[in-house]
Design an enzyme around this catalytic site. Structure first.
Site, mmCIF file in Angstrom:
data_model
loop_
_atom_site.group_PDB
_atom_site.id
_atom_site.type_symbol
_atom_site.label_atom_id
_atom_site.label_comp_id
_atom_site.label_asym_id
_atom_site.label_seq_id
_atom_site.Cartn_x
_atom_site.Cartn_y
_atom_site.Cartn_z
ATOM 1 N N HIS A 176 0.619 -0.969 -0.096
ATOM 2 C CA HIS A 176 0.154 -0.085 0.227
ATOM 3 C C HIS A 176 1.154 1.221 0.206
ATOM 4 C CE1 HIS A 176 -3.710 -3.092 1.654
ATOM 5 N NE2 HIS A 176 -3.656 -2.076 1.144
ATOM 6 N N ARG A 234 -3.195 4.727 -1.715
ATOM 7 C CA ARG A 234 -2.821 3.568 -1.289
ATOM 8 C C ARG A 234 -3.221 2.309 -2.745
ATOM 9 N NH1 ARG A 234 -5.234 -0.099 2.562
ATOM 10 N NH2 ARG A 234 -6.844 -2.161 1.735
ATOM 11 N N ASN A 251 -3.994 -5.479 -2.650
ATOM 12 C CA ASN A 251 -3.881 -6.630 -1.308
ATOM 13 C C ASN A 251 -5.625 -7.391 -1.007
ATOM 14 O OD1 ASN A 251 -2.664 -8.595 0.605
ATOM 15 N ND2 ASN A 251 -3.260 -7.159 1.919
ATOM 16 N N HIS A 304 2.641 -3.754 6.691
ATOM 17 C CA HIS A 304 1.713 -2.743 6.050
ATOM 18 C C HIS A 304 2.045 -2.292 7.246
ATOM 19 C CE1 HIS A 304 -0.801 -4.786 3.071
ATOM 20 N NE2 HIS A 304 0.098 -5.725 3.516
#
Ligand code: 0X9
Ligand code: ZN
Ligand code: ZN
Length: 417
Positions: A176, A234, A251, A304
């Site tokens: 991200h 993102r 994701n 993340h």
């Protein structure tokens, strides 16, 4: 050449950088289904950027919701929350201040790569090359694919060269774009590995007996975009016909219960699952690499931020994974090791029950493919700064995370399968 350079400069100068003056981040604590409904209404009625969870569909009673709201809506939202007696606090009063505040490190030589600062892709790319050429006995590099915008995706394989095949851990960062602490960790990891090999006993054993394959930035195009245009981006930066909205959530794009839960089929959503599983070239590149090297890859770690969690499968279902109890005890051991340094508390558990059900994630996909030790790290913090973690926290965050990664690696090494 000069003209090109000049044109490039003008292009950078003209690129509009989104500012966030007066924008706020609220933390909401819905207590009832009514509160949940109000949050969903707010999400429909105005432009709200969901930080955690990433989409209004994932909002649930009794779990915190962090939302980023435009300056124009901030007061309206605040009033609405007050009227409906929905418990809330202001996490970030002025997002632009927080954006400006992340670069708080007192490091000198701002022009070169620095482990205690957030580095641009340009710097990371040059760093990848120089790390490989400076450590030929420990690092080899390989291009595994090309991003939508044409950037090379390069992995660094770190480990003592051996004539026999070694087991490996795959580690990726920056799935991200806005989670900047994540690529910072991968860079830190590579540096720690090469600079403590031969002196730190644990690292030496690890790299003698295993390889760690590091993808420093998974979603490079998105990462670049967070530097040039919008810090809060993102997704990937892919374009498709039929929609003016750009990118998919990498994701949500893996082939694991793809788009069945906690993902959106709306291309404009931040959790858009893509037109099909592996539609995103970056996802396809990583999936192909892992499939091709499946016989050696014994662990998959993906990094993340934020919320201080150590997650493992499953997220696409509430069903417990076959190796649930082992995965849980390793996660708890890793979290304990992490906490020993600065007292940072992590919560461990399967994704669906610990944060939210969300299909199409890399961890679930790797696990179902046969990579038993599959973990998602959500690094610091718990929302004070969120994605805008100040640079002064890079060092402590990376140091403590190293302990968790080394703990998992040691367990994998003792339990090869
Ligand atoms: O939602 C995600 O993709 C991750 N959280 S984040 O805030 N970094 O976006 C959590 C991923 C957990 N694993 C799966 N959903 N498979
Ligand atoms: Zn208020
Ligand atoms: Zn993430």
């Amino acid at each position: 050449m000069k003209v090109l350079l000049l044109l490039g400069f003008v292009a950078v100068a003209l690129a509009e950088v989104t500012r966030f003056d007066g924008e706020k981040v609220f933390r909401l604590r819905p207590q009832t289904e009514e509160h949940v409904a109000i949050i969903k209404e707010i999400a429909e009625g105005m432009e709200v950027d969901f930080w955690n969870p990433e989409s209004p569909d994932l909002v649930d009673v009794d779990s915190d919701v962090d939302i980023h709201v435009n300056a124009a809506y901030a007061d309206i939202v605040d009033n609405l929350l007050q009227q409906s007696e929905l418990p809330h606090e202001v996490l970030v009063d002025d997002l632009q201040d927080a954006v400006d505040g992340q670069m708080d490190s007192q490091e000198i030589s701002p022009r070169s790569h620095n482990y205690m600062k957030y580095n641009t892709w340009e710097k990371i790319e040059a760093w990848i090359s120089s790390m490989a050429s400076a450590n030929p006995s420990l690092i080899s590099k390989q291009v595994i694919g090309t991003t939508f915008e044409g950037r090379s995706m390069t992995v660094l394989k770190i480990g003592k060269k051996s004539s026999s095949t070694k087991p490996a851990i795959f580690l990726d960062c920056g799935i991200h774009a806005r989670e900047w602490i994540s690529p910072a960790f991968c860079q830190w990891f590579v540096n720690e590995a090469v600079s403590t090999y031969g002196s730190d006993a644990e690292m030496t054993t690890l790299l003698d007996q295993m390889d760690v394959i590091v993808l420093p930035v998974f979603n490079i195009d998105g990462y670049v975009y967070t530097w040039t245009n919008n810090r809060m981006w993102r997704k990937t930066r892919s374009r498709r016909s039929g929609s003016s909205c750009i990118g998919a959530d990498p994701n949500r794009n893996f082939d694991a219960g793809w788009c069945t839960t906690g993902a959106s089929s709306n291309p404009c959503s931040d959790t858009y699952c893509g037109s099909k599983a592996e539609s995103e070239v970056e996802v396809k590149a990583v999936a192909d690499y892992i499939r091709q090297n499946l016989s050696i890859i014994k662990a998959y770690l993906t990094v993340h931020s934020y919320s201080q969690l150590l997650l493992f499968p499953y997220s696409y279902t509430y069903q417990l994974a076959e190796h649930h109890s082992e995965l849980m005890s390793v996660a708890e051991g890793a979290a304990k090791a992490l906490r020993s340094l600065y007292g940072t508390r992590y919560t461990s558990g399967p994704g669906a029950a610990t944060i939210y059900p969300a299909a199409g994630g890399s961890d679930d996909w790797a696990y179902d493919l046969g990579v038993k030790y599959s973990y998602t790290f959500e690094l610091r913090d718990t929302g004070r700064y969120g994605f805008l973690l100040p640079e002064s926290q890079i060092k402590p965050t990376c140091e403590e995370t190293m302990l968790a990664v080394k703990y998992i690696a040691a367990h994998v090494l003792k339990n090869l399968y």
